[in-house]
Enzyme design. Sequence first.
Site, PDB file in Angstrom:
ATOM      1  N   CYS A 146      19.742 107.728  41.407  1.00 48.11           N
ATOM      2  CA  CYS A 146      19.235 106.526  42.092  1.00 48.11           C
ATOM      3  C   CYS A 146      18.575 106.853  43.439  1.00 48.11           C
ATOM      4  CB  CYS A 146      20.368 105.523  42.307  1.00 48.11           C
ATOM      5  SG  CYS A 146      21.106 104.987  40.763  1.00 48.11           S
ATOM      6  N   HIS A 153      17.514 100.613  47.613  1.00 51.22           N
ATOM      7  CA  HIS A 153      17.787 100.795  46.188  1.00 51.22           C
ATOM      8  C   HIS A 153      18.592  99.590  45.728  1.00 51.22           C
ATOM      9  CE1 HIS A 153      19.214 102.135  42.424  1.00 51.22           C
ATOM     10  NE2 HIS A 153      20.449 102.363  42.834  1.00 51.22           N
ATOM     11  N   ASN A 170      19.571  97.358  38.118  1.00 51.71           N
ATOM     12  CA  ASN A 170      19.465  98.663  38.780  1.00 51.71           C
ATOM     13  C   ASN A 170      18.576  99.558  37.918  1.00 51.71           C
ATOM     14  OD1 ASN A 170      19.850 101.245  39.762  1.00 51.71           O
ATOM     15  ND2 ASN A 170      22.065 101.056  40.000  1.00 51.71           N
TER      16      ASN A 170
END
Length: 325
Positions: A115, A252, A282
């Site tokens: 990520c 993020h 996500n």
Amino acid sequence: MTVIRSVVRSVGAALPKRRMTNADMAALVDTTDDWIVERTGIRARHIAADNELTSDLGAAAAKQALVRAGVDPLDIDLIICATSTPDRTFPATAVRIQHMLGVSKGAAFDIQAVCSGFVYAMTIADSLLRSGQATRALVIGAETFSRILDWTDRSTCVLFGDGAGAVVLEAMPQHGGLSDRGVLSAKIRSDGRYEDLLYVDGGPGSTKTVGHLRMNGREVFRHAVQKISGVMEETLVATGFAADEIDLYIPHQANRRILDGVARKLGVSPDKIVMTLDQHGNTSAASIPLALNVAFEQHRIHEGNLIMMEAMGGGFTWGAVLLRW
Ligand code: ACO
């Protein structure tokens, strides 16, 4: 004094057509819209079609960024694709994207920091541009996380989605002060002691399989706020800016509660934080450029704005990039 800075020329994005709502999720696993929204803030995510690859999404995002910048693909001499879901174990998805764009010069490679991938890729591109190794880069975050999810595990499959985003980053002479456009500070960090809290249980060198994502959500959550706010503070200290001088935060998009926690810790007003996880979930390395693209399309970004990007992901890896648009 003239210095070279890496200036963002434009942003682009691509999302698969198929959109899955929380109600669609509830038809697959024992979950509810209420649970997912309350614990994460996520309402929907996009899922790639069977024949839609990470490179397809990455190339589509890159093309949009190039058109918006008015840059010919042939003037690109660096392509970095941040991804944990490459089309193939090798060659790099970036090389495939390079070919799809008709580029055959310079260098193209993938980086894998889960990520945090886009923050890592921006940091590496910035270093290569400032050192004169390249002049115009495509920095891409592209993922098809749906392919590594265990669709029977309700604690993880509801969290993720697919997509891609890209920026054109160009070496430009600036004055060497804090009013410069471009990347002003970039910090990346990792700590492999936490590998087992968020990982994929397969790989070519161990199981010879792709594997599925596994996560200890509570523990990840416990580390996230502290690590993310810590590295953002490092970029602020390096530049001398205060948190409230930043015009826009592009985090993020993992979980709304993490974003709220970071905002509280740094004393940032919620209206400065771009939040897209409700619609994208996500998307790992793609989530920052996807959010940046939404902010751009909503006319929330203006030349001269200070923008902070931050992320944390498997590894753990984490980092932040502070730039002036
Ligand atoms: N629907 C309904 N119930 C669920 C679901 C679901 N989708 N998933 C888990 N549950 C249940 C669990 O089984 C558990 O039930 P039990 O009490 O009967 O055992 C209960 O909900 C609580 O489970 P927890 O895992 O403790 O729930 P928590 O409040 O910690 O929320 C979550 C889980 C949302 C994953 C949270 O821990 C989190 O957001 N962690 C951060 C992780 C993250 O964002 N990871 C993304 C990748 S890393 C990154 O990008 C930073």
